[in-house]
Motif scaffolding. Structure first.
Motif, short mmCIF file in Angstrom:
data_model
loop_
_atom_site.label_atom_id
_atom_site.label_comp_id
_atom_site.label_asym_id
_atom_site.label_seq_id
_atom_site.Cartn_x
_atom_site.Cartn_y
_atom_site.Cartn_z
N THR A 263 0.85 -1.19 0.00
CA THR A 263 0.00 0.00 0.00
C THR A 263 0.89 1.24 0.00
O THR A 263 2.08 1.19 0.34
CB THR A 263 -0.92 0.04 1.23
OG1 THR A 263 -0.12 0.22 2.42
CG2 THR A 263 -1.74 -1.24 1.35
N VAL A 264 0.28 2.36 -0.38
CA VAL A 264 1.01 3.63 -0.41
C VAL A 264 1.54 3.98 0.98
O VAL A 264 2.68 4.41 1.13
CB VAL A 264 0.08 4.74 -0.94
CG1 VAL A 264 0.67 6.12 -0.69
CG2 VAL A 264 -0.19 4.54 -2.43
N ALA A 265 0.72 3.77 2.01
CA ALA A 265 1.15 4.08 3.38
C ALA A 265 2.35 3.23 3.78
O ALA A 265 3.29 3.71 4.43
CB ALA A 265 0.00 3.85 4.35
N GLN A 266 2.34 1.96 3.41
CA GLN A 266 3.46 1.08 3.74
C GLN A 266 4.75 1.56 3.10
O GLN A 266 5.82 1.53 3.73
CB GLN A 266 3.14 -0.36 3.31
CG GLN A 266 2.10 -1.03 4.17
CD GLN A 266 1.57 -2.32 3.56
OE1 GLN A 266 1.82 -2.62 2.38
NE2 GLN A 266 0.83 -3.09 4.34
N VAL A 267 4.67 2.01 1.87
CA VAL A 267 5.87 2.50 1.19
C VAL A 267 6.38 3.77 1.85
O VAL A 267 7.59 3.94 2.06
CB VAL A 267 5.58 2.74 -0.31
CG1 VAL A 267 6.78 3.41 -0.98
CG2 VAL A 267 5.25 1.43 -1.00
#
Length: 321
Positions: A263-267
């Motif tokens: 996910t974008v947040a994980q990146v």
């Protein structure tokens, strides 16, 4: 992922910290306790709070977050599974860093947390009206009393942090082992210009807040319409970040996330975790599902090429529309 030391304190933590600012605000007692249980299950052991949390909520006075954590500690007996970090100086009822206020605020926090010792006690903000020697002396007495294990600073400028480190050295007082600055892929300049070289030189741990830029780096705000669906806070986030540079950063995050099936947040969090000098970015969550998603960032290993893509996208300030 292996644990990291908070500065030279001897305290070992997971490379992601959980923020207790939502406790007593966005999460009630039952949800707070469930989230803390899940933190332990996931191996997230650093819980960051403050005496001022969450005084900004209608009907609250402050101290609610610490109180909920204390109730959980008492109920579960998991004190040895977590590193508790709290703060003093910002709450109107215990404002500033005078020795008397630090002592009284610590006693209050210990009662609310229902524990004998605070692992990391932080100055929530600088107090230029009090000599640094007096402030650090007060923290030293708390350590001598066995009520605090290590101390840290939040929202200090580089010159003041450097001065505090010098005072600690010259007067043989405990030093700030951690710094808590605002730092994320969008807000970089304030930390990287002067604070980053200083903390890396002195081996100070960094536990930055707003790791996801108030939700912008989760990808939830991509248009004015997204803000309209959210609260007034969403409109503020869009107003601050949704510009050509912000859109460029989101596009880079999308690209890297797609390559890693993440996910974008994980990146965005993995970029912070990989940043030299950063110990544990602070994240908040209001549900177990959200917490599990964010925790997975610890095992997302970005390549040099991934980091270059993100760095290139976030370089420079926002350009006008």
């Amino acid at each position: 992922m292996s644990e990291r030391e908070l500065g030279r304190s001897g305290l070992k933590v997971s490379p992601l910290a959980f923020g207790g600012n939502v406790f007593g605000w966005s999460t009630d007692a039952a949800t707070t306790h469930a989230l803390l249980d899940e933190c332990v299950a996931l191996g997230l052991n650093l819980v960051d709070t403050a005496d001022a949390y969450s005084a900004w909520v209608d009907g609250n006075k402050g101290g609610e977050s610490e109180t909920l954590i204390g109730q959980w500690l008492q109920k579960t007996g998991k004190r040895d599974r977590v590193v508790i970090a709290t703060k003093v100086a910002k709450w109107t009822q215990r404002k500033g860093l005078s020795p008397a206020n630090i002592q009284a605020a610590c006693e209050d926090s210990l009662r609310r947390l229902q524990t004998d010792v605070i692992d990391l006690y932080q100055a929530h903000e600088d107090d230029p009206t009090v000599p640094l020697e007096d402030t650090l002396g007060a923290f030293s007495r708390l350590i001598e009393q066995g009520k605090v294990r290590a101390i840290g600073a939040s929202n200090y400028t580089a010159p003041r942090l450097a001065e505090a480190l010098d005072v600690s050295r010259r007067h043989h007082l405990p030093r700030y082992e951690t710094l808590q600055p605002e730092y994320n892929l969008v807000d970089r300049a304030g930390y990287e210009a002067a604070l980053e070289p200083l903390v890396r030189e002195h081996g100070i741990g960094v536990i930055g807040y707003y790791a996801l830029a108030s939700g912008f780096l989760s990808g939830k705000y991509r248009s004015e319409a997204d803000a309209a669906k959210s609260s007034a806070r969403g409109a503020q986030v869009v107003g601050r970040y949704l510009n050509p540079r912000g859109k460029r950063i989101l596009a880079a995050l999308d690209d890297v996330a797609c390559r890693h099936a993440a996910t974008v947040a994980q990146v965005a969090l993995a970029w912070l975790i990989a940043r030299p000098g950063v110990t544990a970015p602070i994240v908040s969550a209001t549900s177990i599902v959200q917490l599990r998603e964010l925790a997975a960032a610890r095992t997302l290993l970005l390549s040099k090429a991934d980091i270059a893509v993100l760095d290139n996208a976030s370089r420079g300030e926002a350009a006008p529309d």
